[in-house]
Design a protein around this motif. Structure first.
Motif, PDB file in Angstrom:
ATOM      1  N   CYS A   1       0.845  -1.190   0.000  1.00 46.92           N
ATOM      2  CA  CYS A   1       0.000   0.000   0.000  1.00 46.92           C
ATOM      3  C   CYS A   1       0.884   1.244   0.000  1.00 46.92           C
ATOM      4  CB  CYS A   1      -0.902  -0.014   1.236  1.00 46.92           C
ATOM      5  SG  CYS A   1      -2.124   1.304   1.251  1.00 46.92           S
ATOM      6  N   GLY A   2       0.863   1.986  -1.111  1.00 48.70           N
ATOM      7  CA  GLY A   2       1.690   3.169  -1.229  1.00 48.70           C
ATOM      8  C   GLY A   2       0.981   4.422  -0.735  1.00 48.70           C
ATOM      9  N   LYS A   3       1.701   5.519  -0.785  1.00 46.07           N
ATOM     10  CA  LYS A   3       1.151   6.813  -0.391  1.00 46.07           C
ATOM     11  C   LYS A   3      -0.048   7.156  -1.275  1.00 46.07           C
ATOM     12  CE  LYS A   3       2.490  11.677   0.099  1.00 46.07           C
ATOM     13  NZ  LYS A   3       3.605  12.655  -0.075  1.00 46.07           N
ATOM     14  N   GLY A   4      -1.142   7.565  -0.655  1.00 44.77           N
ATOM     15  CA  GLY A   4      -2.333   7.920  -1.412  1.00 44.77           C
ATOM     16  C   GLY A   4      -3.112   6.733  -1.926  1.00 44.77           C
ATOM     17  N   GLU A   5      -2.799   5.534  -1.458  1.00 50.78           N
ATOM     18  CA  GLU A   5      -3.461   4.327  -1.914  1.00 50.78           C
ATOM     19  C   GLU A   5      -4.177   3.625  -0.763  1.00 50.78           C
ATOM     20  OE1 GLU A   5      -0.889   2.700  -5.687  1.00 50.78           O
ATOM     21  OE2 GLU A   5      -0.320   1.985  -3.691  1.00 50.78           O
TER      22      GLU A   5
ATOM     23  N   GLU B   1     -13.448  -4.960   0.274  1.00 52.40           N
ATOM     24  CA  GLU B   1     -13.325  -4.356   1.595  1.00 52.40           C
ATOM     25  C   GLU B   1     -11.945  -3.724   1.735  1.00 52.40           C
ATOM     26  OE1 GLU B   1     -13.879  -7.809   3.882  1.00 52.40           O
ATOM     27  OE2 GLU B   1     -16.042  -7.943   3.522  1.00 52.40           O
ATOM     28  N   ILE B   2     -11.904  -2.512   2.236  1.00 52.38           N
ATOM     29  CA  ILE B   2     -10.635  -1.814   2.443  1.00 52.38           C
ATOM     30  C   ILE B   2      -9.951  -2.425   3.667  1.00 52.38           C
ATOM     31  CG2 ILE B   2      -9.552   0.407   2.948  1.00 52.38           C
ATOM     32  CD1 ILE B   2     -11.972   1.718   1.538  1.00 52.38           C
ATOM     33  N   ILE B   3      -8.724  -2.915   3.478  1.00 45.58           N
ATOM     34  CA  ILE B   3      -8.011  -3.571   4.583  1.00 45.58           C
ATOM     35  C   ILE B   3      -6.780  -2.797   5.040  1.00 45.58           C
ATOM     36  CG2 ILE B   3      -8.833  -5.882   4.016  1.00 45.58           C
ATOM     37  CD1 ILE B   3      -6.177  -6.417   2.615  1.00 45.58           C
ATOM     38  N   GLU B   4      -6.376  -1.785   4.284  1.00 45.03           N
ATOM     39  CA  GLU B   4      -5.217  -0.972   4.677  1.00 45.03           C
ATOM     40  C   GLU B   4      -5.268   0.338   3.915  1.00 45.03           C
ATOM     41  OE1 GLU B   4      -0.304  -1.174   4.517  1.00 45.03           O
ATOM     42  OE2 GLU B   4      -1.481  -3.018   4.283  1.00 45.03           O
ATOM     43  N   VAL B   5      -4.819   1.418   4.530  1.00 45.48           N
ATOM     44  CA  VAL B   5      -4.714   2.696   3.839  1.00 45.48           C
ATOM     45  C   VAL B   5      -3.291   3.219   3.977  1.00 45.48           C
ATOM     46  CG1 VAL B   5      -7.146   3.315   4.087  1.00 45.48           C
ATOM     47  CG2 VAL B   5      -5.529   3.961   5.870  1.00 45.48           C
ATOM     48  N   GLY B   6      -2.866   3.987   2.977  1.00 45.80           N
ATOM     49  CA  GLY B   6      -1.532   4.559   2.998  1.00 45.80           C
ATOM     50  C   GLY B   6      -1.431   5.735   3.948  1.00 45.80           C
ATOM     51  N   SER B   7      -0.285   6.410   3.880  1.00 45.52           N
ATOM     52  CA  SER B   7       0.027   7.461   4.845  1.00 45.52           C
ATOM     53  C   SER B   7      -0.947   8.631   4.786  1.00 45.52           C
ATOM     54  CB  SER B   7       1.455   7.964   4.628  1.00 45.52           C
ATOM     55  OG  SER B   7       1.616   8.447   3.300  1.00 45.52           O
ATOM     56  N   GLU B   8      -1.597   8.855   3.641  1.00 44.56           N
ATOM     57  CA  GLU B   8      -2.520   9.975   3.511  1.00 44.56           C
ATOM     58  C   GLU B   8      -3.973   9.553   3.695  1.00 44.56           C
ATOM     59  OE1 GLU B   8      -1.797  11.780  -0.239  1.00 44.56           O
ATOM     60  OE2 GLU B   8       0.120  12.654   0.351  1.00 44.56           O
ATOM     61  N   GLY B   9      -4.208   8.293   4.038  1.00 42.50           N
ATOM     62  CA  GLY B   9      -5.563   7.786   4.124  1.00 42.50           C
ATOM     63  C   GLY B   9      -6.157   7.891   5.516  1.00 42.50           C
ATOM     64  N   ASP B  10      -7.474   7.879   5.571  1.00 38.82           N
ATOM     65  CA  ASP B  10      -8.212   7.927   6.824  1.00 38.82           C
ATOM     66  C   ASP B  10      -8.359   6.503   7.360  1.00 38.82           C
ATOM     67  OD1 ASP B  10      -9.970   8.203   8.909  1.00 38.82           O
ATOM     68  OD2 ASP B  10     -11.470   9.345   7.787  1.00 38.82           O
TER      69      ASP B  10
ATOM     70  N   LYS C   1     -10.300   5.306   9.339  1.00 37.90           N
ATOM     71  CA  LYS C   1     -11.705   4.927   9.502  1.00 37.90           C
ATOM     72  C   LYS C   1     -12.253   4.198   8.277  1.00 37.90           C
ATOM     73  CE  LYS C   1     -12.812   8.702  12.695  1.00 37.90           C
ATOM     74  NZ  LYS C   1     -13.648   9.924  12.918  1.00 37.90           N
ATOM     75  N   LEU C   2     -11.523   4.286   7.157  1.00 40.88           N
ATOM     76  CA  LEU C   2     -11.964   3.585   5.949  1.00 40.88           C
ATOM     77  C   LEU C   2     -11.764   2.077   6.060  1.00 40.88           C
ATOM     78  CD1 LEU C   2     -10.536   5.974   3.191  1.00 40.88           C
ATOM     79  CD2 LEU C   2     -12.950   5.650   3.782  1.00 40.88           C
ATOM     80  N   ILE C   3     -10.864   1.657   6.905  1.00 39.77           N
ATOM     81  CA  ILE C   3     -10.553   0.230   7.015  1.00 39.77           C
ATOM     82  C   ILE C   3     -11.797  -0.529   7.465  1.00 39.77           C
ATOM     83  CG2 ILE C   3      -9.161  -1.499   8.240  1.00 39.77           C
ATOM     84  CD1 ILE C   3      -6.921   0.578   8.351  1.00 39.77           C
ATOM     85  N   GLY C   4     -12.103  -1.595   6.727  1.00 47.14           N
ATOM     86  CA  GLY C   4     -13.264  -2.423   7.015  1.00 47.14           C
ATOM     87  C   GLY C   4     -14.506  -2.045   6.235  1.00 47.14           C
ATOM     88  N   GLN C   5     -14.470  -0.922   5.512  1.00 49.11           N
ATOM     89  CA  GLN C   5     -15.651  -0.490   4.771  1.00 49.11           C
ATOM     90  C   GLN C   5     -15.683  -1.101   3.374  1.00 49.11           C
ATOM     91  OE1 GLN C   5     -17.293   3.436   5.243  1.00 49.11           O
ATOM     92  NE2 GLN C   5     -15.590   4.073   6.545  1.00 49.11           N
ATOM     93  N   ARG C   6     -16.895  -1.294   2.875  1.00 51.03           N
ATOM     94  CA  ARG C   6     -17.092  -1.797   1.514  1.00 51.03           C
ATOM     95  C   ARG C   6     -16.947  -0.651   0.519  1.00 51.03           C
ATOM     96  NH1 ARG C   6     -21.751  -4.252   3.964  1.00 51.03           N
ATOM     97  NH2 ARG C   6     -23.012  -2.645   2.924  1.00 51.03           N
ATOM     98  N   ALA C   7     -16.386  -0.956  -0.634  1.00 50.88           N
ATOM     99  CA  ALA C   7     -16.167   0.089  -1.631  1.00 50.88           C
ATOM    100  C   ALA C   7     -16.152  -0.501  -3.028  1.00 50.88           C
ATOM    101  CB  ALA C   7     -14.841   0.812  -1.367  1.00 50.88           C
ATOM    102  N   TYR C   8     -16.422   0.350  -4.015  1.00 51.93           N
ATOM    103  CA  TYR C   8     -16.202  -0.041  -5.401  1.00 51.93           C
ATOM    104  C   TYR C   8     -15.077   0.806  -5.983  1.00 51.93           C
ATOM    105  CZ  TYR C   8     -19.047   4.019  -6.979  1.00 51.93           C
ATOM    106  OH  TYR C   8     -19.553   5.284  -7.214  1.00 51.93           O
ATOM    107  N   VAL C   9     -14.582   0.377  -7.132  1.00 52.02           N
ATOM    108  CA  VAL C   9     -13.425   1.007  -7.766  1.00 52.02           C
ATOM    109  C   VAL C   9     -13.869   1.775  -9.006  1.00 52.02           C
ATOM    110  CG1 VAL C   9     -11.205   0.597  -8.911  1.00 52.02           C
ATOM    111  CG2 VAL C   9     -11.880  -0.805  -6.936  1.00 52.02           C
ATOM    112  N   ILE C  10     -13.405   3.014  -9.127  1.00 56.78           N
ATOM    113  CA  ILE C  10     -13.477   3.735 -10.403  1.00 56.78           C
ATOM    114  C   ILE C  10     -12.180   3.394 -11.143  1.00 56.78           C
ATOM    115  CG2 ILE C  10     -13.595   5.980 -11.531  1.00 56.78           C
ATOM    116  CD1 ILE C  10     -15.089   7.050  -9.130  1.00 56.78           C
ATOM    117  N   PRO C  11     -12.251   2.569 -12.183  1.00 58.36           N
ATOM    118  CA  PRO C  11     -11.018   1.989 -12.736  1.00 58.36           C
ATOM    119  C   PRO C  11     -10.272   2.859 -13.733  1.00 58.36           C
ATOM    120  CG  PRO C  11     -12.901   1.071 -13.860  1.00 58.36           C
ATOM    121  CD  PRO C  11     -13.458   1.998 -12.812  1.00 58.36           C
TER     122      PRO C  11
END
Length: 351
Positions: free
Chosen positions: A22-26, A64-73, A75-85
């Motif tokens: 998981c990189g920065k901003g990812e 499901e979001i399982i990790e966020v990078g250094s700029e991520g919140d 609180k997103l971890i564990g939430q369901r999401a879709y991808v804009i590809p």
């Protein structure tokens, strides 16, 4: 992690790869659903433009979001999401003028770069959309529906206009539903009787026509005081059908090519000028289209669940893909599932 790779046209293989970091901003997305669309089928068949092999397919993604990078919140971890590809550069003229869907340097996940037919995927945070309302199946269908939303928005379709949708696949079904949302009269045209029955019974499309059985020209003229369609949307993926669609457009009408094929499409220039026809291409979708789909799906106004007719687990995709590509199988939308059991080894590796 497990990864399904389309090594060459007609051949898929299940591989083991290292999970992404998981990189920065990812964020790291644990993939739970992957919708199989026409792009994937064309890529598997060797008929997809903008494509090279080997490639990991999959761009209709939910998880499901399982990790966020250094700029991520966190609180997103564990939430369901879709991808804009659609990863756009933000600097070219298209991006600067609000047309990021056709960015000059666009990188589409699952097309230009490896996609989501895997257990875990690193995704830019600004290309993940969280919903507390939608289920995983629905989240995985947002991208598919956004294609239709963009095509209808681009057409300028108005209330009461006659819209003809040729091609009753998932994209065409999405176009038809968004055309109806605009208050248009909607006709769906396809040569597959089962697809047409599906549109009538599951999507409540009042009129469907089969060119092998019905006089399309006469039917449209009867609905329009001999004027044909205001807007025709092609979602067939067939060069012959795309070319034939010009004849369904009435005076001052619009023709929107949602399909993309590796072929030349031609038209008779005097007819185009006589009608003062507007010819439009519709590529991908923008964030505004995704937002519209999300709102309508959350409100229950879009019928998407019934579109899923076939399912498989990730490991079974290399075996299932040839059958999904066969028209006789009757696939409307195939959905790849990654269940909790198959994710247990990944959780241990990441902890």
């Amino acid at each position: 992690m497990r990864t399904v790779v389309c090594a060459e046209p007609g051949y898929m293989v299940l591989e083991e790869r290292d999970p992404p970091r998981c990189g920065k901003g990812e964020a790291l997305l644990r993939i739970r659903r992957i919708g199989v669309c026409g792009t994937d089928i064309h890529a598997y068949g060797g008929n997809q433009p903008y494509f090279s092999y080997p490639r990991v397919l999959g761009h209709e993604l939910a998880g499901e979001i399982i990790e966020v990078g250094s700029e991520g919140d966190p609180k997103l971890i564990g939430q369901r999401a879709y991808v804009i590809p659609y990863l756009h550069c933000g600097q070219c003229r298209a991006c600067r003028t609000g047309h990021s869907n056709c960015c000059k340097r666009i990188q589409v996940i699952g097309v230009h770069r490896d996609g989501g037919m895997c257990d875990t995927l690193a995704v830019p945070l600004d290309h993940l959309v969280v919903s507390e309302t939608l289920e995983l199946d629905q989240l995985a269908l947002v991208e598919c529906m956004a294609i239709g939303a963009h095509a209808v928005r681009r057409s300028g379709l108005g209330q009461g206009e006659l819209a003809v949708v040729t091609g009753a696949g998932p994209i065409g079904m999405g176009v038809a539903q968004f055309a109806r949302e605009r208050g248009a009269r909607v006709v769906v045209v396809d040569t597959n009787p089962e697809r047409l029955a599906f549109c009538r019974e599951k999507l409540d499309i009042e009129l469907t026509l089969n060119p092998n059985e019905d006089d399309i020209d006469a039917a449209l003229k009867a609905m329009s005081d001999d004027e044909l369609a205001d807007v025709v949307f092609d979602a067939t993926g067939s060069p012959a059908a795309m070319q034939a669609g010009f004849d369904l457009v009435g005076q001052a009408g619009r023709y929107v090519l949602v399909s993309i094929v590796k072929a030349d499409i031609s038209f008779h220039d005097p007819d185009l000028h006589r009608k003062e026809m507007t010819l439009l291409a519709s590529r991908n979708a923008t964030r505004a289209d995704f937002d519209q789909v999300t709102r309508l799906m959350e409100s229950g106004r879009l019928r998407v669940d019934a579109m899923i007719t076939h399912r498989a687990e990730l490991a079974d995709v290399p075996e299932r893909m040839p059958t999904w590509c066969a028209p006789a199988t009757g696939v409307v939308k195939a959905m790849i599932e990654i269940n909790d059991t198959s994710q247990q080894s990944i959780s241990g590796a990441l902890s």
